[in-house]
Scaffold this active site. Structure first.
Site, PDB file in Angstrom:
ATOM      1  N   TYR A  78      64.079  90.889  26.600  1.00  0.00           N
ATOM      2  CA  TYR A  78      65.006  90.925  27.962  1.00  0.00           C
ATOM      3  C   TYR A  78      65.738  89.626  27.784  1.00  0.00           C
ATOM      4  O   TYR A  78      66.900  90.056  28.147  1.00  0.00           O
ATOM      5  CB  TYR A  78      63.801  91.233  28.847  1.00  0.00           C
ATOM      6  CG  TYR A  78      64.633  91.631  30.397  1.00  0.00           C
ATOM      7  CD1 TYR A  78      65.360  92.774  30.563  1.00  0.00           C
ATOM      8  CD2 TYR A  78      64.842  90.775  31.066  1.00  0.00           C
ATOM      9  CE1 TYR A  78      66.182  93.031  31.550  1.00  0.00           C
ATOM     10  CE2 TYR A  78      65.858  90.771  32.483  1.00  0.00           C
ATOM     11  CZ  TYR A  78      66.369  91.896  32.705  1.00  0.00           C
ATOM     12  OH  TYR A  78      67.077  92.214  33.602  1.00  0.00           O
ATOM     13  N   SER A 129      71.404  89.005  34.548  1.00  0.00           N
ATOM     14  CA  SER A 129      70.238  88.777  35.278  1.00  0.00           C
ATOM     15  C   SER A 129      70.142  87.164  34.815  1.00  0.00           C
ATOM     16  O   SER A 129      70.667  86.557  33.899  1.00  0.00           O
ATOM     17  CB  SER A 129      69.078  89.401  34.470  1.00  0.00           C
ATOM     18  OG  SER A 129      67.834  88.802  34.799  1.00  0.00           O
TER      19      SER A 129
END
Length: 192
Positions: free
Chosen positions: A165, A152
């Site tokens: 995250y 990501s």
């Protein structure tokens, strides 16, 4: 290990631009989102797709398209072992492993509960490594084994209230780099 190339000789990457052998693709986290879209794309180009999710009922639409579906809780050792045993009984190899399953624990990092933080790293970092380790014999049996860890931009560019995250994706990025440069996964390609 020859890459797929188009008529101009340009490497085509994951998605075929010409007729090549049918590949066996194992994808985690296919109940929705990117995992589901990847499964659809690979099956539409004629590959054999093993789509996984914690709840196989969520994979009915992929099964209807021709995907093989398997139950997999990436955080459960028995579930990972059952998956690899099931695949080994049906397939001699796996060409592409896509570690896509992931979760997002949101909140200020300084206040996130320990259990939530551990869960974030168990799912997004440790589980992909453990599944990759267990799948290595099947990947090595392929003439063009490839490991893809879904990263990501958050692993490079952090965002507020997503610290756990972001940190987990940064760790997965580092692991992917290490797998790519490590001599252990001989004859395998790693991408992130």
């Amino acid at each position: 290990m020859e890459p797929v190339r188009d008529d101009s000789g340009v490497e085509a990457g994951l998605f075929k631009t010409e007729t090549v052998m049918q590949r066996i693709v194992l994808i985690t986290g296919c109940s929705s989102g990117i995992g589901q879209a990847l499964a659809q794309a690979f099956i539409q180009q004629g590959d054999i797709v093993i789509a996984t999710a914690r709840k196989p009922a969520t994979l009915a639409s992929l099964q209807a398209l021709g995907c093989e579906v398997e139950q997999l809780d990436v955080n459960d050792a028995d579930s990972r072992c059952d998956l690899i045993n099931s695949l080994s009984s049906r397939h001699s190899h796996v060409d592409i492993l896509i570690n896509n399953a992931g979760i997002s624990a949101m909140g200020p990092l300084a206040e996130i509960p320990t259990e939530k933080l551990r869960g974030q790293f168990e799912t997004n970092v440790i589980a992909p490594v453990l599944l990759t380790q267990q799948a290595l014999p099947l990947l090595r049996a392929s003439s063009s084994g490839m490991i893809i860890n879904m990263g990501s931009v958050s692993g490079v560019l952090t965002t507020p209230f997503a610290g756990a995250y972001c940190a987990s994706k940064a760790a997965l990025h580092a692991i992917s780099c290490l797998l790519y440069t490590s001599p252990s996964p001989r004859d395998l390609s790693t991408s992130r």
